[in-house]
Design a protein around this motif. Structure first.
Motif, short mmCIF file in Angstrom:
data_model
loop_
_atom_site.label_atom_id
_atom_site.label_comp_id
_atom_site.label_asym_id
_atom_site.label_seq_id
_atom_site.Cartn_x
_atom_site.Cartn_y
_atom_site.Cartn_z
N THR A 142 -0.66 3.77 9.17
CA THR A 142 -1.32 3.50 7.89
C THR A 142 -0.85 4.48 6.82
OG1 THR A 142 -3.24 2.88 9.20
CG2 THR A 142 -3.56 3.09 6.83
N CYS A 143 -0.81 5.76 7.18
CA CYS A 143 -0.39 6.78 6.22
C CYS A 143 1.06 6.54 5.80
CB CYS A 143 -0.50 8.16 6.85
SG CYS A 143 -2.19 8.69 7.14
N THR A 144 1.92 6.24 6.78
CA THR A 144 3.33 6.05 6.47
C THR A 144 3.55 4.86 5.55
OG1 THR A 144 3.79 6.91 8.66
CG2 THR A 144 5.60 5.85 7.51
N PHE A 145 2.91 3.74 5.89
CA PHE A 145 3.10 2.55 5.05
C PHE A 145 2.54 2.80 3.65
CE2 PHE A 145 2.87 -0.12 9.19
CZ PHE A 145 4.15 0.30 9.51
N ALA A 146 1.39 3.49 3.59
CA ALA A 146 0.79 3.76 2.29
C ALA A 146 1.68 4.66 1.45
CB ALA A 146 -0.59 4.41 2.48
N PHE A 147 2.36 5.59 2.13
CA PHE A 147 3.22 6.53 1.40
C PHE A 147 4.32 5.79 0.65
CE2 PHE A 147 6.73 9.56 1.04
CZ PHE A 147 6.08 10.65 0.52
N PHE A 148 4.83 4.73 1.26
CA PHE A 148 5.94 4.01 0.64
C PHE A 148 5.48 2.82 -0.20
CE2 PHE A 148 7.87 6.15 4.28
CZ PHE A 148 8.90 6.82 3.64
N ASN A 149 4.26 2.35 0.07
CA ASN A 149 3.76 1.21 -0.69
C ASN A 149 2.24 1.34 -0.76
OD1 ASN A 149 2.95 -1.21 -1.76
ND2 ASN A 149 4.29 -2.46 -0.47
N ALA A 150 1.73 1.68 -1.94
CA ALA A 150 0.30 1.98 -2.10
C ALA A 150 -0.57 0.77 -1.77
CB ALA A 150 0.01 2.46 -3.52
N SER A 151 -0.01 -0.45 -1.82
CA SER A 151 -0.84 -1.62 -1.56
C SER A 151 -1.07 -1.83 -0.07
CB SER A 151 -0.18 -2.87 -2.17
OG SER A 151 1.04 -3.12 -1.52
N LEU A 152 -0.36 -1.06 0.77
CA LEU A 152 -0.53 -1.23 2.21
C LEU A 152 -1.55 -0.26 2.79
CD1 LEU A 152 3.17 -1.75 3.36
CD2 LEU A 152 1.40 -3.46 3.06
N GLY A 153 -2.15 0.57 1.98
CA GLY A 153 -3.16 1.49 2.50
C GLY A 153 -3.37 2.64 1.55
N SER A 154 -4.17 3.59 2.02
CA SER A 154 -4.48 4.75 1.21
C SER A 154 -4.13 6.01 1.97
CB SER A 154 -5.98 4.73 0.87
OG SER A 154 -6.45 6.04 0.72
N GLY A 155 -3.72 7.02 1.24
CA GLY A 155 -3.36 8.27 1.89
C GLY A 155 -4.50 9.26 1.94
N ALA A 156 -5.70 8.81 1.57
CA ALA A 156 -6.83 9.73 1.43
C ALA A 156 -7.30 10.28 2.78
CB ALA A 156 -7.99 9.04 0.71
N ASP A 157 -7.12 9.51 3.86
CA ASP A 157 -7.64 9.94 5.16
C ASP A 157 -6.57 10.57 6.04
OD1 ASP A 157 -10.15 9.02 4.47
OD2 ASP A 157 -9.67 6.98 5.11
N CYS A 158 -5.40 10.83 5.46
CA CYS A 158 -4.31 11.38 6.27
C CYS A 158 -4.55 12.87 6.51
CB CYS A 158 -2.98 11.15 5.56
SG CYS A 158 -2.66 9.40 5.36
N PRO A 159 -3.87 13.42 7.52
CA PRO A 159 -4.05 14.84 7.83
C PRO A 159 -3.85 15.73 6.61
CG PRO A 159 -2.69 13.79 9.48
CD PRO A 159 -2.91 12.77 8.42
#
Lengths: 202, 163
Positions: B59-76
């Motif tokens: 989730t974090c990886t996909f969000a990093f490259f495309n914000a519509s695929l998730g959020s980086g708020a819950d990443c380490p």
């Protein structure tokens, strides 16, 4: 008086030559006493060594995560007493990671195909309690600029040998020639091995 | 006259040669440090799982490259995936150009291929390219730092290029 001043030209010339020699001598001395100068022939680079170390660590983490490291450590030909399919004269893999294994493909993709030589050594606790080494992949003697990364892995009595052949699927507790001994016969733990990857530029 | 001439020649030689000898040492390795630090920060912090740093969280990886695929708020190491300026998102000075890609040698030819994702799996096809940042220039020296990581059951290479 005038004659004496004229005669000192030779001394001035000699002085200038001496000063020049001192200058050059100082530079030569400074270059010789410095162990490493920018012109020293070497393949070392702190940046590259950092990269290789991090890449090796990441590779081991990935291999633990997908279980391929355990499969590689157990890729033992119990009747031959070597890893499966090794070079017969060397007793180790010499052309890359273990062929036919995910771990071998990962090692080749990450290191060999990019011109980085590697040794993979498996350290285990011997019967006398000392650390012993079983070489899995051996490209040669590492250079002075080699880096290493290591991860530990616990083997259990019911881990099964993964190499094809008569011993396929044999639990470790029944293997006869497996390199590591059962250090804890009373428990389910067999031995703890440390897989070490040594990488250097060819 | 000969003496002072020789001395001046030697002095001139020394003054021109010595800076050249020390030159490779005095170059500021700032891009190298930035690339190395970013590679660690991304592979082991922002996208990695806390217990196994180089095993990337999908989730974090996909969000990093495309914000519509998730959020980086819950990443380490939480990040704002909607922040389009990569320098701000990673905390790097504006004058550094950055390019981050996730690659893998899919066809075993020795060269890395760019990976893509459709939001659930990682392959060479998919709508989202696992690459972000400025286009890498050809005619300029670029410092690259790479990490081996684990994503969607595959060993992948995270490459950070800085120039």
């Amino acid at each position: 008086m005038r004659r004496r001043t004229d005669q000192r030209g030779q001394a001035f010339t000699l002085e200038a030559f001496t000063a020049s020699l001192l200058l050059i001598g100082a530079i030569i001395f400074a270059l010789q006493v410095t162990a490493v100068t920018p012109l020293t022939a070497s393949t070392s680079s702190q940046h590259i060594e950092n990269q290789e170390h991090q890449v090796a660590s990441g590779l081991l983490d990935s291999a633990i995560q997908n279980g391929s490291l355990r499969a590689a450590v157990l890729y033992w030909n119990d009747s031959a007493g070597t890893f499966y399919g090794v070079d017969h004269s060397e007793g180790t893999y010499v052309e890359g990671g273990p062929p036919g294994l995910t771990f071998g493909a990962m090692v080749n993709r990450t290191f060999r195909d990019r011109g980085i030589a590697i040794n993979v050594n498996v350290w285990y606790v011997g019967a006398d309690g000392d650390l012993r080494e079983e070489q899995m992949v051996h490209f040669g003697t590492p250079s002075d600029n080699a880096v290493s990364a290591r991860r530990t892995l616990t083997l259990f009595d019911d881990d099964r040998l993964t190499a094809p052949g008569a011993s396929f699927g044999e639990p470790l507790s029944e293997a006869r020639t497996f390199y590591a001994p059962d250090r804890s016969p009373d428990s389910g733990v067999f031995n703890v091995v440390r897989v070490e990857v040594v990488a250097w530029r060819m | 006259m000969i003496g002072i001439g020789v001395f001046l020649l030697v002095l001139g030689y020394v003054l021109t040669v010595v800076p050249g000898l020390i030159d490779p040492f005095s170059q500021a390795p700032s891009s190298t440090l930035v690339a190395d630090r970013l590679a660690t920060q991304i592979a082991e912090g922002m996208l990695g799982q806390p217990d196994r740093p180089t095993v990337l969280d999908e989730t974090c990886t996909f969000a990093f490259f495309n914000a519509s695929l998730g959020s980086g708020a819950d990443c380490p190491l939480p990040f704002d995936a909607t922040q389009t300026d990569l320098n701000v998102r990673l905390g790097v000075q504006d004058r550094q150009s950055i390019n981050v890609t996730i690659e893998r040698d899919v066809d075993d030819d020795g060269a890395l291929e760019q990976l893509r994702t459709d939001g659930t799996t990682v392959s060479t096809t998919g709508s989202t390219t696992l690459a972000i940042g400025d286009p890498v220039p050809n005619g300029q020296s670029v410092v690259a730092a790479s990490r081996t990581a684990y994503l969607d059951g595959k060993d992948v290479t995270v490459v950070v290029r800085v120039w």
